[in-house]
Write a protein that holds these residues in place. Structure first.
Motif, PDB file in Angstrom:
ATOM      1  N   ILE A  83      27.646  18.992   7.992  1.00 51.59           N
ATOM      2  CA  ILE A  83      28.682  19.730   8.720  1.00 51.59           C
ATOM      3  C   ILE A  83      28.001  20.751   9.621  1.00 51.59           C
ATOM      4  O   ILE A  83      27.243  21.594   9.160  1.00 51.59           O
ATOM      5  CB  ILE A  83      29.651  20.446   7.755  1.00 51.59           C
ATOM      6  CG1 ILE A  83      30.319  19.425   6.810  1.00 51.59           C
ATOM      7  CG2 ILE A  83      30.693  21.226   8.534  1.00 51.59           C
ATOM      8  CD1 ILE A  83      31.215  20.059   5.781  1.00 51.59           C
ATOM      9  N   TYR A  85      28.836  23.664  12.394  1.00 45.81           N
ATOM     10  CA  TYR A  85      29.910  24.493  12.934  1.00 45.81           C
ATOM     11  C   TYR A  85      29.643  24.796  14.410  1.00 45.81           C
ATOM     12  O   TYR A  85      28.605  25.351  14.766  1.00 45.81           O
ATOM     13  CB  TYR A  85      30.006  25.799  12.145  1.00 45.81           C
ATOM     14  CG  TYR A  85      30.381  25.585  10.696  1.00 45.81           C
ATOM     15  CD1 TYR A  85      31.709  25.464  10.313  1.00 45.81           C
ATOM     16  CD2 TYR A  85      29.392  25.500   9.720  1.00 45.81           C
ATOM     17  CE1 TYR A  85      32.047  25.260   8.979  1.00 45.81           C
ATOM     18  CE2 TYR A  85      29.726  25.295   8.389  1.00 45.81           C
ATOM     19  CZ  TYR A  85      31.063  25.172   8.030  1.00 45.81           C
ATOM     20  OH  TYR A  85      31.388  24.968   6.711  1.00 45.81           O
ATOM     21  N   GLN A  86      30.587  24.426  15.266  1.00 46.71           N
ATOM     22  CA  GLN A  86      30.455  24.646  16.697  1.00 46.71           C
ATOM     23  C   GLN A  86      31.800  25.055  17.279  1.00 46.71           C
ATOM     24  O   GLN A  86      32.839  24.879  16.645  1.00 46.71           O
ATOM     25  CB  GLN A  86      29.968  23.375  17.407  1.00 46.71           C
ATOM     26  CG  GLN A  86      28.576  22.924  17.018  1.00 46.71           C
ATOM     27  CD  GLN A  86      28.202  21.605  17.667  1.00 46.71           C
ATOM     28  OE1 GLN A  86      29.053  20.746  17.874  1.00 46.71           O
ATOM     29  NE2 GLN A  86      26.928  21.443  17.989  1.00 46.71           N
ATOM     30  N   SER A  88      34.956  24.548  19.395  1.00 46.11           N
ATOM     31  CA  SER A  88      35.696  23.331  19.719  1.00 46.11           C
ATOM     32  C   SER A  88      36.746  23.566  20.812  1.00 46.11           C
ATOM     33  O   SER A  88      37.135  22.620  21.504  1.00 46.11           O
ATOM     34  CB  SER A  88      36.391  22.774  18.472  1.00 46.11           C
ATOM     35  OG  SER A  88      37.247  23.751  17.900  1.00 46.11           O
ATOM     36  N   ILE A 137      25.635  26.113  20.308  1.00 42.19           N
ATOM     37  CA  ILE A 137      26.897  26.222  19.576  1.00 42.19           C
ATOM     38  C   ILE A 137      28.054  25.560  20.319  1.00 42.19           C
ATOM     39  O   ILE A 137      29.188  25.585  19.848  1.00 42.19           O
ATOM     40  CB  ILE A 137      27.255  27.694  19.304  1.00 42.19           C
ATOM     41  CG1 ILE A 137      27.408  28.485  20.599  1.00 42.19           C
ATOM     42  CG2 ILE A 137      26.209  28.330  18.412  1.00 42.19           C
ATOM     43  CD1 ILE A 137      27.811  29.934  20.392  1.00 42.19           C
ATOM     44  N   GLY A 218      23.550  24.147   9.254  1.00 43.33           N
ATOM     45  CA  GLY A 218      24.812  23.848   9.912  1.00 43.33           C
ATOM     46  C   GLY A 218      25.349  24.979  10.772  1.00 43.33           C
ATOM     47  O   GLY A 218      26.428  24.871  11.333  1.00 43.33           O
ATOM     48  N   LEU A 219      24.596  26.053  10.921  1.00 45.35           N
ATOM     49  CA  LEU A 219      25.022  27.192  11.736  1.00 45.35           C
ATOM     50  C   LEU A 219      23.795  27.972  12.150  1.00 45.35           C
ATOM     51  O   LEU A 219      22.702  27.755  11.669  1.00 45.35           O
ATOM     52  CB  LEU A 219      26.013  28.083  10.963  1.00 45.35           C
ATOM     53  CG  LEU A 219      25.640  28.456   9.505  1.00 45.35           C
ATOM     54  CD1 LEU A 219      24.673  29.622   9.476  1.00 45.35           C
ATOM     55  CD2 LEU A 219      26.898  28.792   8.735  1.00 45.35           C
TER      56      LEU A 219
END
Length: 220
Positions: A83, A85-86, A88, A137, A218-219
């Motif tokens: 996963i 996180y970006q 959207s 990101i 993931g971040l």
């Protein structure tokens, strides 16, 4: 021995109180002007970093390199995350990429003209790393990794460090480039080149760290 230490402390205290402050003898001397004349660049901070304390700056670059290697070592045994996180929503993506464009232009300006105005290699590298982070990101991690490998960013990062160390050691040994005219773009001897090399190193090193944290955490 305790009384000897106490007596020495009292003597030192009275010495600081009674003896005159020697800084008054330096009232007619401008430290900034001396640094500017000695380094050949209007930005005295760049003159100090890349000339007066160049030995320390070499190890600062090496420490940053070791920090990036430490990130790779720390995350080497972790499993890549599934996963990521970006952003959207479209407004956030547009604003982030606009900020990345501005940061990129600022980074180039600081790297090229850092010896003439406030700025320099480290600030330029931070601005470049900020631009890369804003793109990361808002874009696919596979796409970012593909560009990183396609342009061989890791190799260029190592090359920039090696060239920086070679030029810095040549400067410490007394082999310098012509200073040129004070205040012009091509001036200051090797200082503009060191600024650009540090900017490349910091920006590419930040890119490597960003990709690693995205892949394994993931971040950012």
């Amino acid at each position: 021995m305790k009384w000897v230490y106490i007596a020495a402390g009292i003597a030192l205290y009275f010495k600081m109180i009674i003896m005159p402050n020697p800084t008054a003898e330096w009232s007619d001397l401008s430290i900034v002007e001396t640094v500017v004349q000695d380094s050949g660049v209007p930005n005295a901070v760049s003159g100090i970093i890349f000339r007066n304390r160049l030995y320390d700056t070499i190890f600062e670059v090496i420490v940053f390199t070791i920090a990036i290697l430490g990130v790779r070592f720390l995350l080497a045994n972790e499993k890549p995350t599934e996963i990521v996180y970006q952003f959207s929503d479209q407004p956030s993506i547009i604003l982030a990429r606009l900020g990345a464009t501005i940061s990129t232009l600022v980074s180039i300006e600081l790297a090229i003209r850092g010896h003439l105005s406030p700025g320099g290699g480290f600030a330029a590298g931070v601005a470049g790393g900020t631009a890369i982070g804003l793109i990361a990101i808002t874009s696919s991690s596979e796409w970012m990794q593909g560009i990183y490998q396609r342009w061989q960013a890791a190799t260029w990062e190592k090359i920039s460090v090696l060239i920086f160390i070679i030029l810095a050691m040549m400067t410490l040994l007394g082999m310098e480039l012509p200073y040129g005219e004070l205040g012009t773009l091509v001036s200051g001897g090797v200082i503009p080149l060191l600024n650009i090399l540090v900017a490349i190193k910091v920006a590419l090193g930040s890119w490597a760290a960003i990709l690693l944290f995205i892949r394994y955490r993931g971040l950012l």
